[in-house]
Enzyme design. Structure first.
Site, PDB file in Angstrom:
ATOM      1  N   TYR A  52       0.827  -1.214   0.000  1.00 30.79           N
ATOM      2  CA  TYR A  52       0.000   0.000   0.000  1.00 30.79           C
ATOM      3  C   TYR A  52       0.859   1.262   0.000  1.00 30.79           C
ATOM      4  CZ  TYR A  52      -3.084   3.734   1.515  1.00 30.79           C
ATOM      5  OH  TYR A  52      -3.763   4.926   1.581  1.00 30.79           O
ATOM      6  N   HIS A  82      -4.229  16.343  -3.116  1.00 31.65           N
ATOM      7  CA  HIS A  82      -4.624  16.467  -1.716  1.00 31.65           C
ATOM      8  C   HIS A  82      -4.393  17.873  -1.163  1.00 31.65           C
ATOM      9  CE1 HIS A  82      -5.016  12.219  -2.050  1.00 31.65           C
ATOM     10  NE2 HIS A  82      -5.068  11.966  -0.763  1.00 31.65           N
ATOM     11  N   ASN A 194       0.840  11.535   5.523  1.00 31.84           N
ATOM     12  CA  ASN A 194       0.135  10.638   6.437  1.00 31.84           C
ATOM     13  C   ASN A 194       0.660  10.872   7.854  1.00 31.84           C
ATOM     14  OD1 ASN A 194      -0.848   7.208   5.658  1.00 31.84           O
ATOM     15  ND2 ASN A 194      -2.026   9.066   5.845  1.00 31.84           N
ATOM     16  N   TYR A 277     -17.138  32.420  45.273  1.00 35.22           N
ATOM     17  CA  TYR A 277     -16.342  31.318  44.741  1.00 35.22           C
ATOM     18  C   TYR A 277     -15.228  31.787  43.808  1.00 35.22           C
ATOM     19  CZ  TYR A 277     -19.929  27.975  46.341  1.00 35.22           C
ATOM     20  OH  TYR A 277     -20.793  27.209  47.079  1.00 35.22           O
ATOM     21  N   ARG A 280     -12.607  32.650  46.364  1.00 30.83           N
ATOM     22  CA  ARG A 280     -12.287  31.596  47.330  1.00 30.83           C
ATOM     23  C   ARG A 280     -11.804  30.317  46.654  1.00 30.83           C
ATOM     24  NH1 ARG A 280     -16.972  28.823  50.524  1.00 30.83           N
ATOM     25  NH2 ARG A 280     -18.034  30.715  49.833  1.00 30.83           N
ATOM     26  N   PHE A 326      -1.913   7.180  11.982  1.00 29.96           N
ATOM     27  CA  PHE A 326      -2.269   8.515  11.517  1.00 29.96           C
ATOM     28  C   PHE A 326      -3.545   9.040  12.166  1.00 29.96           C
ATOM     29  CE2 PHE A 326      -3.683   5.230   8.479  1.00 29.96           C
ATOM     30  CZ  PHE A 326      -5.043   5.285   8.753  1.00 29.96           C
ATOM     31  N   GLU A 411     -12.564   5.200   5.085  1.00 31.43           N
ATOM     32  CA  GLU A 411     -12.082   5.919   6.263  1.00 31.43           C
ATOM     33  C   GLU A 411     -13.318   6.402   7.030  1.00 31.43           C
ATOM     34  OE1 GLU A 411      -9.631   8.723   4.228  1.00 31.43           O
ATOM     35  OE2 GLU A 411      -8.286   7.153   3.514  1.00 31.43           O
TER      36      GLU A 411
END
Length: 508
Positions: A52, A82, A194, A277, A280, A326, A411
């Site tokens: 791959y 990409h 990746n 608060y 404190r 990844f 994915e």
């Protein structure tokens, strides 16, 4: 000079590289590991094995076999296709951190890239050739594909890089620097994109800013405590030791140290039995945020030294296996945690601002005005703080609980960690402004009470801050004051220097 090994990078190193311009070098043994893993990739290509990302398509196309003559072209197509990030670019410091982190990951020697590629990444950092990377478009699994593709474009001589406050084409800068574009070889495009380096780089900047901010919170809250004649008994060490959280104990100790010697600080029953608060519970709230930052630091320093691409070349090349390193879930959760932790620092700060300006809650002039009624004083400062805090509450919604499948459902679960990291950054910027507003109000309250009555440490802080913003003698455009003090908070050191030598000589 900081040596990168692939496994020893720290947040301090990242601060020195990104903020102080420290140069980097590659550890010789790490470069040898890079060479060994590259030899494995070249053998796979020569032997015609199907692996791959080396000689297959990507994502849903992983079953498509690529001919040997096209394996290099495959990598260039991957980067170009990409590189579809959108939106405003990441801050230059984040892009620089991204290059450092990607280089460090490749130096683990499990990614199969050539030595010339890691050397070019090194040179980009040292020569200040920093990619312009759009900040939107990553799902945070399969790596930060879109942002890292814009980084990878620079290696092949495409895309844009920073040139001071402007940008230039990479090709133009390469000519100026005497560099040649690289031709990506088998697996190198995939090895570059990746990974989780976009969300991690953003997380590094977030952490370094939040680390400074949380120190400042204790100091500014201490000034507010003095300005409101707060009760010191709530910070008694035994109270906090009884609960046992080290960070809570530490904050209480800091507040006692910073306010030591003040005649404005009161005791239980002198003016009131208990404070609200927001005064404190400063140790409990600030301490809890410190706990979260400790968790975030641990996760970032693991991820900064992690191999997050796919496939990985393991066992000295005996094993080449696809996995899911990844996936950004560890950093996605950490960034969501950071969003909540920093939002709460701003949240409690805004409540202290309200106590400083509201005449129904104190005995100070209404809205700290020099002439209440004719002049509004700090009235709208609180509005602005409230607006920022409300915006933070929206941004603090966890990004990591969302997932949209991609690549034709191959994915099918993603982290959205880069979205979380970007939102955390905005929350930090908002929180800095809220803290600046609290400081403006605390300075004015202290002035009404009498500066000479404050602790030595608070008097010094007062003098330093007054060099940035003047006393409120008349209504003015307070937006400028907020901007001035926010900028100062980004530069100023609020660590232990003012008090630790006098009060805690053995503590750092």
């Amino acid at each position: 000079m900081i040596e990168l090994t692939g496994s020893t990078l720290t947040l301090k190193d990242m601060r020195d590289i990104c903020f102080h311009g420290e140069r980097i070098q590659i550890a010789p043994e790490s470069l040898e590991n890079v060479k060994k893993s590259r030899a494995v990739v070249e053998k796979i290509v020569a032997d015609g094995k199907t692996v791959y990302g080396i000689n297959t398509g990507f994502g849903k196309f992983s079953d498509v076999r690529i001919h040997e003559k096209d394996v290099n072209t495959l990598q260039l197509h991957l980067i170009r296709s990409h590189a579809c990030g959108v939106g405003e670019p990441f801050p230059k410091l984040v892009s620089k951190a991204m290059v450092v982190l990607r280089l460090n990951a490749l130096l683990k020697g499990v990614s199969g890239v050539r030595p010339c590629l890691v050397e070019r990444l090194r040179d980009m950092v040292n020569m200040d050739i920093i990619p312009v990377i759009p900040s939107q478009g990553s799902l945070g699994a399969s790596g930060d594909l879109a942002p890292l593709s814009h980084l990878a474009l620079v290696l092949v001589g495409e895309g844009e890089v920073y040139d001071g406050d402007d940008t230039k084409s990479t090709g133009e800068v390469y000519v100026e620097k005497g560099l040649e574009p690289l031709e990506l070889k088998a697996k190198e495009g995939l090895a570059l994109i990746n990974g989780t380096q976009a969300m991690t780089a953003m997380g590094v900047l977030n952490y370094l800013k939040a680390e400074r901010l949380i120190e400042q919170c204790d100091w500014i809250a201490s000034m507010t405590l003095e300005g409101l004649e707060g009760i010191i008994d709530a910070f008694h060490p035994a109270i906090h030791e009884a609960r046992g959280y080290p960070e809570q104990i530490q904050v209480a100790e800091r507040i006692r140290a910073i306010t030591n010697g003040s005649t404005l600080i009161t005791r239980q029953g002198e003016k009131r039995v208990q404070d609200a608060y927001s005064l404190r519970c400063i140790p409990q709230v600030h301490g809890a945020s410190r706990q979260s930052l400790a968790y975030i630091k641990e996760k970032l320093e693991i991820e900064m030294n992690a191999a997050t691409d796919n496939p990985l070349i393991l066992d000295d090349g005996a094993t080449v296996v696809s996995g899911g390193n990844f996936h950004g879930q560890p950093i996605a959760l950490a960034m969501d945690f950071m969003k909540i932790a920093v939002a709460e620092l701003a949240n409690i700060s805004e409540r202290r601002i309200e106590r400083l300006v509201n005449p129904q809650l104190n005995d100070l002039p209404g809205f700290l005005s020099p002439d209440p009624g004719l002049q509004s004083g700090a009235m709208i400062l609180q509005y602005t703080a409230a607006s920022l805090v409300s915006e933070n509450k929206t941004l603090a919604h966890p990004a990591s609980v969302d997932s949209i499948p991609s690549s034709a459902n191959q994915e099918d679960h993603v982290s959205m960690g880069t979205i979380g990291a970007r939102h955390a950054y905005q929350i930090i910027l908002n929180a800095e402004k809220v803290l600046a507003i609290e400081l403006i109000c605390a300075l004015q309250a202290l002035e009404y009470r009498g500066i000479n009555k404050a602790s030595k440490a608070i008097q010094e802080l007062y003098q330093e801050a007054r060099e940035e913003v003047a006393s409120i003698k008349e209504d003015r455009v307070f937006a400028r004051d907020i901007e001035a003090l926010t900028g100062w908070l980004e530069r100023a050191s609020f660590e232990w220097e003012l008090v630790r030598n006098d009060l805690f000589p053995n503590k750092g």
